[in-house]
Write a protein that holds these residues in place. Sequence first.
Motif, PDB file in Angstrom:
ATOM      1  N   ASN A   1     -29.118 -79.428  70.098  1.00 15.30           N
ATOM      2  CA  ASN A   1     -29.918 -79.241  71.308  1.00 15.30           C
ATOM      3  C   ASN A   1     -29.020 -78.971  72.523  1.00 15.30           C
ATOM      4  O   ASN A   1     -29.377 -78.184  73.409  1.00 15.30           O
ATOM      5  CB  ASN A   1     -30.797 -80.466  71.571  1.00 15.30           C
TER       6      ASN A   1
ATOM      7  N   ARG B   1     -41.736 -82.497  64.730  1.00 15.27           N
ATOM      8  CA  ARG B   1     -40.846 -82.618  63.559  1.00 15.27           C
ATOM      9  C   ARG B   1     -41.101 -83.924  62.822  1.00 15.27           C
ATOM     10  O   ARG B   1     -41.611 -84.884  63.380  1.00 15.27           O
ATOM     11  CB  ARG B   1     -39.389 -82.475  63.971  1.00 15.27           C
TER      12      ARG B   1
ATOM     13  N   GLU C   1     -38.933 -75.569  73.841  1.00 13.30           N
ATOM     14  CA  GLU C   1     -38.733 -75.508  72.384  1.00 13.30           C
ATOM     15  C   GLU C   1     -38.210 -76.850  71.850  1.00 13.30           C
ATOM     16  O   GLU C   1     -38.647 -77.334  70.804  1.00 13.30           O
ATOM     17  CB  GLU C   1     -37.736 -74.403  72.040  1.00 13.30           C
TER      18      GLU C   1
ATOM     19  N   ARG D   1     -41.061 -79.300  71.902  1.00 16.36           N
ATOM     20  CA  ARG D   1     -42.014 -79.033  70.819  1.00 16.36           C
ATOM     21  C   ARG D   1     -41.456 -79.486  69.481  1.00 16.36           C
ATOM     22  O   ARG D   1     -42.166 -80.093  68.674  1.00 16.36           O
ATOM     23  CB  ARG D   1     -42.343 -77.533  70.808  1.00 16.36           C
ATOM     24  N   ASP D   2     -40.168 -79.238  69.226  1.00 15.07           N
ATOM     25  CA  ASP D   2     -39.544 -79.665  67.962  1.00 15.07           C
ATOM     26  C   ASP D   2     -39.529 -81.183  67.848  1.00 15.07           C
ATOM     27  O   ASP D   2     -39.746 -81.738  66.758  1.00 15.07           O
ATOM     28  CB  ASP D   2     -38.114 -79.127  67.869  1.00 15.07           C
ATOM     29  N   ASN D   3     -39.280 -81.884  68.961  1.00 16.35           N
ATOM     30  CA  ASN D   3     -39.253 -83.353  68.915  1.00 16.35           C
ATOM     31  C   ASN D   3     -40.639 -83.936  68.665  1.00 16.35           C
ATOM     32  O   ASN D   3     -40.764 -85.000  68.043  1.00 16.35           O
ATOM     33  CB  ASN D   3     -38.701 -83.910  70.227  1.00 16.35           C
TER      34      ASN D   3
ATOM     35  N   ASP E   1     -28.596 -83.420  65.700  1.00 19.42           N
ATOM     36  CA  ASP E   1     -29.696 -82.798  66.456  1.00 19.42           C
ATOM     37  C   ASP E   1     -29.368 -82.767  67.950  1.00 19.42           C
ATOM     38  O   ASP E   1     -29.659 -81.758  68.647  1.00 19.42           O
ATOM     39  CB  ASP E   1     -30.996 -83.567  66.230  1.00 19.42           C
TER      40      ASP E   1
END
Length: 191
Positions: A92, A116, A108, A111-113, A88
Motif C-alpha cells: 500500500n 478483502r 482503492e 475498498r480492498d481493506n 500489505d
Amino acid sequence: MNIPRIQIQQGYSRIGLETTKGQQSIEQPRSSINMTQKQAVIEMERVEGTLEIDSRKAWSALGKARFEEVTDRVAQSSLQISMQNIADIARNGDLMMATHKDGNVFAEIARDNVFRERPSVEITGDPGYDNVDITYNPGQVQTNYIPGGVSFNPETFKPIIDYYPGKVNPYLISQNFIFMSVTGKHLDAVV
C-alpha cells in the motif's frame, strides 16, 4: 520102629523202619523296583505384545489438540498474519508513492481493506484418513524345556531255602530164633 524125629523151627528176624519224610522250605522275598520319576519341566517366559495408538493428529484435526500444540499453532498463524500485514502495508505504501498513476489510490486501498478476506488463526490440524498412527509390536514366548525321566534301582533277594532231612528209625519187630524139638521115643542117650 519108632525113630525119633527132630523138628527144627526157624523164625526170621523182622525189622521195622519208622521214617519221617524230609521237608524243604523255599521262601522268595519280593523284589523291589525302587522306581523314581523326575518330572519334566517347561518354563515359559512371555513378553506381552504392545499396541500403540497415536490419535493426536485426529484430535488436532477436530480442534481438541493439546494446549502446547494449540499455542504453537496460534503463534505460527499469528506470525504469518503479521508478515502478510507487513507485506500489505509495504504494498500500500508503494501504491501511495506512485502518484504518477491515474486514479484514486486511497479509495482503492480502502475498498480492498473493506472487501478483502481477513486471515484467521487456525487452531485445527489438517484432516486426513491417516491421522491415527497404529504401531503393533508382537510379543515373544521363550520356552525352556528340561526333560524328565524314570530311573530304576531294582533290589533283588536270594531265595531262602531251608531243608530238614528225614529220619529213619529202625526197630526190631521180632527176633530170629531156632527151636528144636524131638518127637517119638524118648531118648536117653545122647548121640
